[in-house]
Design an enzyme around this catalytic site. Structure first.
Site, PDB file in Angstrom:
ATOM      1  NE  ARG A 132       7.639  38.425  15.195  1.00 56.40           N
ATOM      2  CZ  ARG A 132       8.100  39.364  15.814  1.00 56.40           C
ATOM      3  NH1 ARG A 132       8.117  39.080  17.491  1.00 56.40           N
ATOM      4  NH2 ARG A 132       7.678  40.656  16.063  1.00 56.40           N
ATOM      5  CE1 TYR A 191       8.990  44.562  17.029  1.00 52.33           C
ATOM      6  CE2 TYR A 191       7.626  45.160  17.765  1.00 52.33           C
ATOM      7  CZ  TYR A 191       7.795  44.748  17.637  1.00 52.33           C
ATOM      8  OH  TYR A 191       7.043  43.147  17.632  1.00 52.33           O
ATOM      9  CG  HIS A 205       3.687  39.017  19.596  1.00 55.32           C
ATOM     10  ND1 HIS A 205       4.866  37.926  19.675  1.00 55.32           N
ATOM     11  CD2 HIS A 205       2.892  38.717  19.898  1.00 55.32           C
ATOM     12  CE1 HIS A 205       4.619  37.699  20.651  1.00 55.32           C
ATOM     13  NE2 HIS A 205       3.272  38.245  20.715  1.00 55.32           N
TER      14      HIS A 205
HETATM   15  C1  LIG Z   1       4.577  34.708  32.266  1.00 53.59           C
HETATM   16  C2  LIG Z   1       3.645  35.079  30.900  1.00 53.59           C
HETATM   17  N1  LIG Z   1       4.645  37.021  30.715  1.00 53.59           N
HETATM   18  C3  LIG Z   1       4.122  37.643  29.373  1.00 53.59           C
HETATM   19  C4  LIG Z   1       3.463  37.318  28.501  1.00 53.59           C
HETATM   20  C5  LIG Z   1       3.170  38.349  27.562  1.00 53.59           C
HETATM   21  N2  LIG Z   1       3.155  37.594  26.241  1.00 53.59           N
HETATM   22  C6  LIG Z   1       2.947  36.849  25.292  1.00 53.59           C
HETATM   23  S1  LIG Z   1       3.855  36.624  24.147  1.00 53.59           S
HETATM   24  C7  LIG Z   1       5.323  37.264  24.253  1.00 53.59           C
HETATM   25  C8  LIG Z   1       6.484  36.963  23.891  1.00 53.59           C
HETATM   26  C9  LIG Z   1       6.903  35.945  23.876  1.00 53.59           C
HETATM   27  O1  LIG Z   1       8.372  35.559  23.193  1.00 53.59           O
HETATM   28  P1  LIG Z   1       8.971  34.421  23.192  1.00 53.59           P
HETATM   29  O2  LIG Z   1       9.209  33.754  24.044  1.00 53.59           O
HETATM   30  O3  LIG Z   1      10.325  34.808  21.999  1.00 53.59           O
HETATM   31  O4  LIG Z   1       8.047  34.030  21.585  1.00 53.59           O
HETATM   32  P2  LIG Z   1       7.654  34.410  20.217  1.00 53.59           P
HETATM   33  O5  LIG Z   1       6.291  34.502  20.660  1.00 53.59           O
HETATM   34  O6  LIG Z   1       8.744  35.185  19.473  1.00 53.59           O
HETATM   35  O7  LIG Z   1       7.590  32.791  19.186  1.00 53.59           O
HETATM   36  C10 LIG Z   1       4.571  37.924  25.929  1.00 53.59           C
HETATM   37  C11 LIG Z   1       5.789  38.505  26.826  1.00 53.59           C
HETATM   38  C12 LIG Z   1       3.113  36.184  29.034  1.00 53.59           C
HETATM   39  N3  LIG Z   1       1.553  35.341  27.827  1.00 53.59           N
HETATM   40  N4  LIG Z   1       3.391  35.300  29.879  1.00 53.59           N
END
Ligand SMILES: Cc1ncc(C[n+]2csc(CCOP(=O)(O)OP(=O)(O)O)c2C)c(N)n1
Length: 360
Positions: free
Chosen positions: A256, A269, A260
């Site tokens: 990435r 971080y 985010h």
């Molecule tokens: C069930 C749930 N828990 C927490 C969140 C908050 N949240 C949004 S994005 C994220 C991280 C996701 O990371 P990843 O799966 O690696 O995908 P990326 O965004 O890096 O592509 C979190 C914890 C959420 N949207 N849904």
């Protein structure tokens, strides 16, 4: 003691970061026009992404999840699918969605808070964006079960992030799909970070692809910055699924390059040097280099493409900005088939508030 199970995780790369061929080209990639289709959409996706971040910075979008660095992983997935297949995305797979017919205006509307953007102009049977991490995998398994029961020759494809593989939904979907031999391909876009959580704190697994083993399906890791490798791997997995051989888990390893979302500041971080290194292996450089080396692309072509993409993005932005705001009650109307009584009251309050001069 004897060994009762062993496993291997294959890794695929066709183009290395410098654009050199390191494996035999798959059939589709022998046609320069096919490669150009992939490259053009990657450039359009990146042009769009840059513009969307700028729109958010100038207050014209609520928030936005950038896909910077994911272009190969997304376009490769979309290009391997057939129109009748169904896609269950998370929230940043624009490259795959554009390939499938989702318009740039739809993406802007969605992030601008307009639910019409989640009801794509493109493939009406694809799932809307899924912000709850992981549930889209279950939706895909459910759709694949329906296709199997109905005898329809279609597949479902879903994408999750590295962080999403820690959710129960991930394992539940894999388990169901494998035990029922469902026509589904699960993609993990491993971009190394789940907001501020690095992969090393997410799992002790050597790969995410090997999480397929416990469920009883093949897992394969692919260089997610190599659009040829991603498309080839997805085509093979989809062929297996279509042929009744069941699901596959594909881990696309990428990075990435952005924050985010626009609500995040990754410099708090993440080491600067890590990001600088990642820019050296990003997905656009190698495919462009390969196209130029093979005589299929030139500097003039690049300039013309950039200008064309800029025009297309500007047109999408103009159309988004010209779209009249939805009536306030629409946020209630797209949530339930029949609105629960308690929410009827909230709906009326919202309408009354607006009619008395309030703003939303
Ligand atoms: C069930 C749930 N828990 C927490 C969140 C908050 N949240 C949004 S994005 C994220 C991280 C996701 O990371 P990843 O799966 O690696 O995908 P990326 O965004 O890096 O592509 C979190 C914890 C959420 N949207 N849904």
């Amino acid at each position: 003691m004897k060994t009762i199970a062993e496993f291997r995780i294959p890794y695929r790369q066709v183009l290395d970061p410098a654009g050199a061929l390191v494996a035999e080209l798959p059939e589709f990639a022998k046609d320069p026009e096919e490669l150009l289709r992939l490259y053009r959409l990657m450039v359009l996706t990146r042009t769009f992404d840059t513009k969307a971040v700028n729109l958010q910075r100038t207050g014209k979008l609520g928030t936005y999840a950038s896909c910077l660095g994911h272009e190969a992983a997304h376009v490769g997935v979309g290009a391997a699918m057939r129109p009748e297949d169904c896609f269950a995305p998370m929230y940043r797979e624009y490259g795959a969605q554009f390939w499938r017919g989702v318009r740039m205006e739809d993406v802007l509307l969605y992030w601008g808070g307009d639910e019409r953007g989640n009801d794509f102009a493109g493939p009406r049977h694809d799932f809307p964006w899924c912000v709850p991490i992981g549930t889209q995998y279950l939706h895909a398994a459910g759709a694949a079960l329906a296709y199997k029961l109905r005898g329809e020759p279609r597949c479902a494809v879903s994408v999750i992030g590295d962080g999403g593989t820690s959710q129960g939904d991930f394992y539940e979907a894999l388990n169901l799909a494998a035990v029922r031999d469902l026509p589904v391909v699960f993609v993990v876009v491993n971009n190394k970070w789940a907001i501020s959580v690095p992969l090393a704190l997410q799992t002790a697994s050597r790969t995410l692809a090997q999480k397929a083993v416990a469920a009883g399906m093949p897992g394969i890791q692919v260089d997610g910055n190599d659009v040829i490798a991603v498309r080839q791997t997805m085509e093979e997995a989809l062929e297996r699924a279509r042929g009744g051989e069941g699901p596959t888990l594909v881990e696309a390893v990428t990075y990435r390059l952005s924050d985010h979302t626009t609500a995040d500041d990754a410099s708090r971080y993440r080491d600067k040097s890590e990001v600088e290194d990642a820019w050296k292996t990003e997905p656009m450089i190698r495919i462009r280099k390969y196209l130029v080396d093979t005589g299929a692309w030139s500097e003039a072509d690049e300039e013309a493409l950039k200008a064309e993409c800029g025009k297309q993005v500007d047109a999408a932005v103009a159309s988004y900005l010209d779209t009249a705001v939805q009536p306030v009650e629409s946020m209630f109307d797209s949530m339930f088939a029949e609105l629960p009584e308690a929410m009827e009251e909230q709906r009326e309050t919202a309408v009354r508030f607006l009619n008395s001069g309030g703003h939303h």
